[in-house]
Write an enzyme that holds these catalytic residues in place. Structure first.
Site, PDB file in Angstrom:
ATOM      1  N   TRP A   1       0.856  -1.142  -0.166  1.00  0.00           N
ATOM      2  CA  TRP A   1       0.063  -0.071  -0.160  1.00  0.00           C
ATOM      3  C   TRP A   1       0.958   1.256   0.002  1.00  0.00           C
ATOM      4  O   TRP A   1       1.447   1.535   0.905  1.00  0.00           O
ATOM      5  CB  TRP A   1      -0.923  -0.159   1.295  1.00  0.00           C
ATOM      6  CG  TRP A   1      -1.838   1.171   1.464  1.00  0.00           C
ATOM      7  CD1 TRP A   1      -1.462   2.361   1.289  1.00  0.00           C
ATOM      8  CD2 TRP A   1      -3.026   1.188   2.015  1.00  0.00           C
ATOM      9  NE1 TRP A   1      -2.638   3.120   1.461  1.00  0.00           N
ATOM     10  CE2 TRP A   1      -3.792   2.510   1.929  1.00  0.00           C
ATOM     11  CE3 TRP A   1      -3.949  -0.065   2.250  1.00  0.00           C
ATOM     12  CZ2 TRP A   1      -5.079   2.582   2.228  1.00  0.00           C
ATOM     13  CZ3 TRP A   1      -5.303   0.574   2.533  1.00  0.00           C
ATOM     14  CH2 TRP A   1      -5.723   1.587   2.700  1.00  0.00           C
ATOM     15  N   ASP A   2       0.695   1.891  -1.179  1.00  0.00           N
ATOM     16  CA  ASP A   2       1.766   3.248  -1.187  1.00  0.00           C
ATOM     17  C   ASP A   2       0.518   4.515  -1.032  1.00  0.00           C
ATOM     18  O   ASP A   2      -0.751   4.433  -1.338  1.00  0.00           O
ATOM     19  CB  ASP A   2       2.343   3.013  -2.697  1.00  0.00           C
ATOM     20  CG  ASP A   2       3.763   3.963  -2.489  1.00  0.00           C
ATOM     21  OD1 ASP A   2       3.729   4.711  -1.628  1.00  0.00           O
ATOM     22  OD2 ASP A   2       4.363   3.831  -3.515  1.00  0.00           O
ATOM     23  N   MET A   3       1.398   5.477  -0.791  1.00  0.00           N
ATOM     24  CA  MET A   3       0.510   6.751  -0.894  1.00  0.00           C
ATOM     25  C   MET A   3       1.654   7.924  -1.320  1.00  0.00           C
ATOM     26  O   MET A   3       2.641   8.292  -0.368  1.00  0.00           O
ATOM     27  CB  MET A   3       0.119   7.063   0.532  1.00  0.00           C
ATOM     28  CG  MET A   3      -0.968   8.441   0.409  1.00  0.00           C
ATOM     29  SD  MET A   3      -0.464   9.500   1.747  1.00  0.00           S
ATOM     30  CE  MET A   3      -1.801  10.618   1.821  1.00  0.00           C
ATOM     31  N   ASN A   4       1.534   8.501  -2.386  1.00  0.00           N
ATOM     32  CA  ASN A   4       2.313   9.266  -2.848  1.00  0.00           C
ATOM     33  C   ASN A   4       1.882  10.889  -2.986  1.00  0.00           C
ATOM     34  O   ASN A   4       2.900  11.537  -3.515  1.00  0.00           O
ATOM     35  CB  ASN A   4       3.119   9.123  -4.254  1.00  0.00           C
ATOM     36  CG  ASN A   4       3.720   7.785  -4.231  1.00  0.00           C
ATOM     37  OD1 ASN A   4       4.926   7.746  -3.644  1.00  0.00           O
ATOM     38  ND2 ASN A   4       3.188   6.503  -4.669  1.00  0.00           N
TER      39      ASN A   4
ATOM     40  N   ASP B   1      12.644   5.522  -0.150  1.00  0.00           N
ATOM     41  CA  ASP B   1      12.806   5.161  -1.489  1.00  0.00           C
ATOM     42  C   ASP B   1      14.039   5.080  -2.074  1.00  0.00           C
ATOM     43  O   ASP B   1      14.496   4.612  -3.172  1.00  0.00           O
ATOM     44  CB  ASP B   1      11.828   6.235  -2.636  1.00  0.00           C
ATOM     45  CG  ASP B   1      10.558   5.906  -2.498  1.00  0.00           C
ATOM     46  OD1 ASP B   1       9.939   4.927  -2.158  1.00  0.00           O
ATOM     47  OD2 ASP B   1       9.814   6.944  -2.784  1.00  0.00           O
TER      48      ASP B   1
END
Length: 689
Positions: free
Chosen positions: A440-443, A508
């Site tokens: 689950w990513d959130m950018n 990252d």
């Protein structure tokens, strides 16, 4: 004998004593430290130093409102609709049960009842604190901190905290605070890349002084503020920060603040880190003992250029070197050829998977690999079908432009219909395909954070509640799926998230020396078993000096090992070396993930590392930073890494070389390493005889 009420909470190794102040209607800290510290006069009794301030301003108060504490920083600011501002409460009573304490205060004139809540965490030296506010009339809460923590210092406080930016998170930072105020936080809807909601406080008077720590459990807006107050006291306040500047509390409603985890160790920052590691293991619960598989993620190899043939080629190579899990990152879904489209339309791209996505997943699993998938469920692309059908689902302010960040907008996850959409999407994916891992990513942080027509809404709290609702659903409905938390790297790492995920992605930036610095800071606050770390080909960004493949592997093995390099470009010799490192990692990962970790030195030293102890085994991950302030500058003299926590009378055998050391030798002289240009890292396994 004291004439005031006093309560003591005990953890495994510490005591925390609260008393009802003899100077007014508030609770204050009487003692906090090792067992027995509560016996004797309080070292925090500053309450009578009140020239030009009130007793409440001088007291080591656990929680005080503006009104009673008008000068030195209140923890609660409440206002009635008629404009009356301030709280003057009375003590109502205490409820005490095993490991729990509740102290109630009420202001009948204002119409507010506040309960200070305490709870010990079994098997740890952590005490959780929070507050509950209940209104009998409508109130406006301008400040609603979770708790305040008082630290006894003599000459000032040394603050240690974690700072950074995107790709440079978790940098260990120190500040000496003798007078004044220090504050940090985030209004980005997540804890953020710049600061971590974690702080350690020590006395300036001695090196490696006992350490007090706090960590706010909140994946939204937050602050932690340390104030060196008159008389030398240091008081730390922490809490959430409403996006709207205040929260409206309706009659009969109760607002519960986030929990503030409070920790103490007599063994300085290194000892405090192990307290936090133990707490992370507690939060993992039954999931702690699941094997965290060696991951291969295809992002750095293929980017958005995802197709079945290319992914299968990588999967076969990853399986050959010993990977156990293959994760397809961004680019697998319809409309996602770059970062300008596709988000929200979570269906596999039929052009990329012409024989069907289910067939592709089966072929990956047929290689003996588990299968994982990347998602970013909070974001939406303006050109997506989802945005066309539900433009009202995004955060927006009527009459104002919708600003794009990373070419995307953010869904209002505080809305129940948006939560239902996300839950339905994830259920469909996990139910249709054999997916065992979800990243689950959130950018994209919220910018124009509004919900037209909704009135005064606590948007930050509602988004957090929606995020947690989805994660709780995943844990319940798909308990066997491993969940990784990510927000453009390490922007959303807090204990609420860790309680609902299995691993998190600290940064990252995967360059070797850059990553060493990130991980050094991370391990001060969080445990190795939640730290996902990859071996890649990435060059250094902040420290460009080259490191060997061995260095990259040993560094990544300090947490949960993953590989993100383009394996197709590696030579047969590099793949063979990788296979050897992965095999070694599998032999010791139970020690790395479940053992007691000790941080040995720092990236500023010529040699640093991490020591892991479990049962009869000690594993040392040792890394040469390449600084020429020690061996091998002097020929023939190895550099040495002093170990900690060993039995001086015991003997420890290096399983690779057969060399035996006494515990006293390893503690006093250290473990020797003869570094060279081609040998800049090692993993040593010692068995106790």
């Amino acid at each position: 004998m004291t004439s005031y009420q006093r309560w003591t909470l005990r953890t495994e190794n510490t005591s925390y004593t609260v008393r009802l102040s003899p100077d007014g209607p508030w609770a204050e800290l009487d003692a906090w430290g090792p067992h027995g510290v509560e016996s004797g006069p309080s070292a925090l009794d500053w309450s009578h130093r009140t020239h030009f301030i009130t007793p409440a301003d001088a007291a080591p108060a656990e929680y005080l409102p503006h009104g009673l504490r008008p000068f030195n920083g209140a923890d609660l600011v409440a206002e009635r609709t008629d404009g009356e501002r301030g709280v003057w409460w009375d003590f109502e009573g205490a409820e005490e049960t095993e490991g729990k304490l509740r102290l109630a205060f009420a202001d009948e004139t204002l119409g507010l009842r506040t309960v200070l809540c305490y709870e010990t965490v079994p098997g740890t030296d952590v005490i959780l604190r929070w507050t509950e506010h209940t209104a009998s009339r409508e109130l406006r809460l301008e400040r609603l901190d979770s708790a305040a923590v008082n630290v006894p210092v003599t000459t000032g406080a040394r603050l240690t905290y974690l700072t950074g930016q995107w790709s440079q998170e978790f940098q260990l930072t120190r500040l000496d605070l003798t007078r004044g105020t220090f504050t940090m936080g985030s209004t980005q809807g997540v804890p953020g890349h710049a600061y971590v909601p974690w702080l350690a406080v020590q006395d300036l008077a001695t090196d490696d002084a006992p350490a007090y720590g706090v960590a706010l459990e909140w994946p939204g807006n937050w602050h932690i503020t340390a104030e060196a107050e008159p008389g030398g006291a240091v008081r730390v306040r922490a809490g959430r920060v409403p996006h709207e500047g205040a929260v409206l509390l309706a009659p009969g409603a109760t607002l519960t603040t986030p929990r503030l985890a409070c920790a103490f160790s007599p063994d300085g920052l290194d000892g405090l880190s192990r307290v936090w590691h133990r707490y992370d293991r507690h939060l993992s619960g039954d999931r702690l003992h699941r094997t965290r598989k060696v991951l291969y993620n295809s992002w750095e190899a293929t980017g958005f250029d995802v197709d079945a043939a290319g992914q299968l080629e990588l999967a076969k190579t990853a399986a050959d070197i010993g990977a156990e899990l293959f994760v397809v990152d961004d680019g697998w879904f319809t409309g996602r050829r770059d970062d300008t489209g596709g988000l929200g339309d979570w269906y596999p791209d039929p052009a990329a998977f012409p024989q069907g996505f289910d067939r592709f997943v089966e072929e990956v699993r047929g290689l003996g690999l588990d299968f994982g998938l990347w998602v970013e469920p909070e974001s939406v692309s303006p050109g997506s079908r989802l945005h066309a059908e539900h433009p009202d689902w995004i955060y927006r302010v009527d009459g104002r432009p919708a600003r794009l960040v990373r070419n995307q907008l953010l869904l209002d996850l505080g809305r129940t219909d948006v939560q239902d959409f996300v839950i339905g999407t994830l259920d469909r994916l996990l139910g249709s395909y054999a997916i065992g891992y979800l990243k689950w990513d959130m950018n994209r942080p919220p910018t124009e954070r509004g919900r037209p027509g909704a009135g005064h809404v606590d948007l930050d709290a509602e988004h957090v509640a929606g995020y947690l609702r989805v994660l709780d659903h995943l844990r319940t409905a798909h308990p066997d799926v491993t969940v990784e938390g990510c927000a453009g790297g390490g922007a959303r790492i807090d204990h609420m998230t860790l309680a609902r995920t299995d691993v998190v992605w600290p940064s990252d930036n995967t360059a070797p020396l850059d990553r060493l610095s990130v991980q050094h800071g991370f391990l001060h606050a969080h445990a190795p078993h939640v730290m996902s770390s990859w071996v890649t080909d990435a060059p250094g960004v902040f420290d460009p000096r080259p490191r060997s493949l061995a260095f990259r592997f040993v560094n990544a093995m300090c947490g949960v090992l993953g590989i993100g390099a383009d394996l197709r470009t590696w030579t047969p010799e590099e793949r063979a070396e990788a296979a050897r490192w992965i095999a070694r990692y599998k032999e010791v990962r139970d020690v790395l993930h479940h053992g007691e970790a000790r941080l040995l030195g720092s990236p500023a030293d010529a040699t640093c590392g991490v020591q892991y102890d479990a049962g009869a085994r000690t594993v040392v991950a040792a890394l040469s930073t390449g600084r020429l302030d020690g061996a091998p500058l002097v020929p023939g003299r190895p550099d040495r890494l002093r170990l900690r926590g060993l039995d001086p009378a015991a003997h420890y055998r290096d399983t690779a070389t057969g060399t035996t050391y006494s515990g006293a030798h390893l503690l006093h002289y250290g473990l020797p390493f003869a570094w060279s240009r081609d040998h800049d890292a090692d993993l040593v396994v010692l068995t106790r005889g």
